[in-house]
Design a protein around this motif. Structure first.
Motif, PDB file in Angstrom:
ATOM      1  N   LYS A  13       0.932  -1.210  -0.159  1.00 12.70           N
ATOM      2  CA  LYS A  13       0.170   0.085  -0.091  1.00 12.70           C
ATOM      3  C   LYS A  13       0.800   1.222   0.055  1.00 12.70           C
ATOM      4  O   LYS A  13       0.676   2.235  -0.875  1.00 12.70           O
ATOM      5  CB  LYS A  13      -1.078  -0.105   1.160  1.00 12.70           C
ATOM      6  CG  LYS A  13      -2.138   0.936   1.047  1.00 12.70           C
ATOM      7  CD  LYS A  13      -3.077   0.400   0.183  1.00 12.70           C
ATOM      8  CE  LYS A  13      -4.480   1.248   0.182  1.00 12.70           C
ATOM      9  NZ  LYS A  13      -5.425   0.951  -0.833  1.00 12.70           N
ATOM     10  N   TYR A  16       3.083   1.322  -3.573  1.00 12.63           N
ATOM     11  CA  TYR A  16       2.466   1.469  -5.063  1.00 12.63           C
ATOM     12  C   TYR A  16       1.350   2.359  -4.630  1.00 12.63           C
ATOM     13  O   TYR A  16       0.870   2.860  -5.919  1.00 12.63           O
ATOM     14  CB  TYR A  16       1.854  -0.022  -5.204  1.00 12.63           C
ATOM     15  CG  TYR A  16       3.024  -1.049  -5.670  1.00 12.63           C
ATOM     16  CD1 TYR A  16       3.808  -0.956  -6.738  1.00 12.63           C
ATOM     17  CD2 TYR A  16       3.004  -2.006  -4.731  1.00 12.63           C
ATOM     18  CE1 TYR A  16       4.693  -1.650  -7.225  1.00 12.63           C
ATOM     19  CE2 TYR A  16       4.094  -2.877  -4.992  1.00 12.63           C
ATOM     20  CZ  TYR A  16       4.944  -2.676  -6.323  1.00 12.63           C
ATOM     21  OH  TYR A  16       5.894  -3.828  -6.407  1.00 12.63           O
ATOM     22  N   PHE A  17       0.713   2.670  -3.685  1.00 16.73           N
ATOM     23  CA  PHE A  17      -0.203   3.826  -3.640  1.00 16.73           C
ATOM     24  C   PHE A  17      -0.037   4.967  -2.743  1.00 16.73           C
ATOM     25  O   PHE A  17      -0.917   5.724  -2.477  1.00 16.73           O
ATOM     26  CB  PHE A  17      -1.476   3.037  -2.996  1.00 16.73           C
ATOM     27  CG  PHE A  17      -1.881   1.599  -3.809  1.00 16.73           C
ATOM     28  CD1 PHE A  17      -2.813   2.008  -5.016  1.00 16.73           C
ATOM     29  CD2 PHE A  17      -1.687   0.466  -3.632  1.00 16.73           C
ATOM     30  CE1 PHE A  17      -2.904   1.036  -5.800  1.00 16.73           C
ATOM     31  CE2 PHE A  17      -1.811  -0.625  -4.346  1.00 16.73           C
ATOM     32  CZ  PHE A  17      -2.722  -0.386  -5.445  1.00 16.73           C
ATOM     33  N   ASN A  18       1.365   4.922  -2.092  1.00 18.13           N
ATOM     34  CA  ASN A  18       1.657   5.876  -1.417  1.00 18.13           C
ATOM     35  C   ASN A  18       0.801   6.261  -0.237  1.00 18.13           C
ATOM     36  O   ASN A  18       0.426   7.267   0.233  1.00 18.13           O
ATOM     37  CB  ASN A  18       1.968   7.437  -2.089  1.00 18.13           C
ATOM     38  CG  ASN A  18       2.685   8.374  -1.594  1.00 18.13           C
ATOM     39  OD1 ASN A  18       3.668   7.884  -0.626  1.00 18.13           O
ATOM     40  ND2 ASN A  18       2.439   9.556  -1.570  1.00 18.13           N
ATOM     41  N   GLN A  19       0.192   5.333   0.389  1.00 15.10           N
ATOM     42  CA  GLN A  19      -0.756   5.219   1.441  1.00 15.10           C
ATOM     43  C   GLN A  19      -0.006   4.480   2.720  1.00 15.10           C
ATOM     44  O   GLN A  19       0.200   3.425   2.407  1.00 15.10           O
ATOM     45  CB  GLN A  19      -2.157   4.721   1.386  1.00 15.10           C
ATOM     46  CG  GLN A  19      -2.739   5.652   0.144  1.00 15.10           C
ATOM     47  CD  GLN A  19      -4.085   5.268  -0.198  1.00 15.10           C
ATOM     48  OE1 GLN A  19      -4.365   3.821   0.032  1.00 15.10           O
ATOM     49  NE2 GLN A  19      -4.901   5.999  -0.755  1.00 15.10           N
ATOM     50  N   THR A  23      -5.010  -2.597   4.864  1.00 15.32           N
ATOM     51  CA  THR A  23      -5.878  -3.241   3.943  1.00 15.32           C
ATOM     52  C   THR A  23      -6.283  -4.575   3.956  1.00 15.32           C
ATOM     53  O   THR A  23      -5.102  -5.459   4.184  1.00 15.32           O
ATOM     54  CB  THR A  23      -5.529  -2.516   2.538  1.00 15.32           C
ATOM     55  OG1 THR A  23      -6.956  -2.519   1.808  1.00 15.32           O
ATOM     56  CG2 THR A  23      -4.721  -2.932   1.869  1.00 15.32           C
ATOM     57  N   ILE A  26      -5.574  -6.207  -2.105  1.00 13.54           N
ATOM     58  CA  ILE A  26      -4.959  -5.416  -3.067  1.00 13.54           C
ATOM     59  C   ILE A  26      -4.846  -6.295  -4.480  1.00 13.54           C
ATOM     60  O   ILE A  26      -4.320  -7.390  -4.328  1.00 13.54           O
ATOM     61  CB  ILE A  26      -3.507  -4.862  -2.918  1.00 13.54           C
ATOM     62  CG1 ILE A  26      -3.485  -4.109  -1.626  1.00 13.54           C
ATOM     63  CG2 ILE A  26      -2.676  -4.209  -4.212  1.00 13.54           C
ATOM     64  CD1 ILE A  26      -2.054  -3.601  -1.140  1.00 13.54           C
ATOM     65  N   HIS A  73     -11.820  -5.299  -8.492  1.00 12.47           N
ATOM     66  CA  HIS A  73     -10.891  -4.411  -8.850  1.00 12.47           C
ATOM     67  C   HIS A  73     -10.116  -4.830 -10.596  1.00 12.47           C
ATOM     68  O   HIS A  73      -9.939  -4.092 -11.168  1.00 12.47           O
ATOM     69  CB  HIS A  73      -9.733  -4.454  -7.894  1.00 12.47           C
ATOM     70  CG  HIS A  73     -10.087  -3.468  -6.879  1.00 12.47           C
ATOM     71  ND1 HIS A  73     -10.393  -2.001  -6.937  1.00 12.47           N
ATOM     72  CD2 HIS A  73     -10.224  -3.431  -5.209  1.00 12.47           C
ATOM     73  CE1 HIS A  73     -10.761  -1.346  -5.823  1.00 12.47           C
ATOM     74  NE2 HIS A  73     -10.586  -2.520  -4.941  1.00 12.47           N
ATOM     75  N   LYS A  78     -13.648   0.395  -9.220  1.00 21.85           N
ATOM     76  CA  LYS A  78     -12.666   1.227  -8.058  1.00 21.85           C
ATOM     77  C   LYS A  78     -13.584   1.469  -6.943  1.00 21.85           C
ATOM     78  O   LYS A  78     -14.913   1.365  -6.966  1.00 21.85           O
ATOM     79  CB  LYS A  78     -12.182   2.512  -8.727  1.00 21.85           C
ATOM     80  CG  LYS A  78     -11.424   2.499  -9.872  1.00 21.85           C
ATOM     81  CD  LYS A  78     -10.862   3.810 -10.405  1.00 21.85           C
ATOM     82  CE  LYS A  78      -9.778   3.470 -11.528  1.00 21.85           C
ATOM     83  NZ  LYS A  78      -8.911   2.267 -11.518  1.00 21.85           N
ATOM     84  N   GLU A  80     -12.773   4.350  -4.749  1.00 21.38           N
ATOM     85  CA  GLU A  80     -12.303   5.755  -4.453  1.00 21.38           C
ATOM     86  C   GLU A  80     -13.450   6.468  -3.855  1.00 21.38           C
ATOM     87  O   GLU A  80     -12.908   7.440  -2.947  1.00 21.38           O
ATOM     88  CB  GLU A  80     -11.225   6.179  -5.286  1.00 21.38           C
ATOM     89  CG  GLU A  80     -10.230   5.190  -5.619  1.00 21.38           C
ATOM     90  CD  GLU A  80      -9.550   5.706  -6.774  1.00 21.38           C
ATOM     91  OE1 GLU A  80      -9.960   6.552  -7.577  1.00 21.38           O
ATOM     92  OE2 GLU A  80      -8.598   5.216  -7.255  1.00 21.38           O
TER      93      GLU A  80
END
Length: 102
Positions: A13, A16-19, A23, A26, A73, A78, A80
């Motif tokens: 996370k 690859y998602f800068n979070q 979770t 993925i 996904h 999505k 978001e």
């Protein structure tokens, strides 16, 4: 489908998602344009167990839900926005009803 743990998914996370958060699933779509569907779905068994307790759901049903979520996904859905999350939850519930694993 690759079963792993919180640590691995948190690492993905962030990378690859800068979070920086936990979770449960993925999905990485690996297909090239015009090729058949190809991807990887990583599932944190730690999150599946925690979610099953939090939502008072069996581990099997929670696992089915995250597998479906990951597949959604892969085919382009999505989650978001609130609207997107509602749509995915609706689809998850539909597919859970027809699951061959009931």
């Amino acid at each position: 489908i690759i079963f792993t743990n919180d640590r691995q998914l948190a690492q993905f996370k962030k990378q690859y998602f800068n979070q920086d958060l936990l979770t449960d699933v993925i999905a990485f779509n690996l297909e090239e344009k015009y090729d058949p569907l190809e991807g990887e779905i990583y599932i944190s068994i730690d999150r599946v167990k925690e979610n099953s307790l939090e939502f008072n759901e069996s581990i099997i049903n929670e696992l089915k839900r995250v597998i479906i979520h990951g597949c959604l996904h892969l085919i382009g859905y999505k989650d978001e926005s609130i609207k997107q999350k509602k749509q995915m939850t609706h689809l998850e519930n539909q597919y859970l009803k027809i699951s061959c694993l009931n």
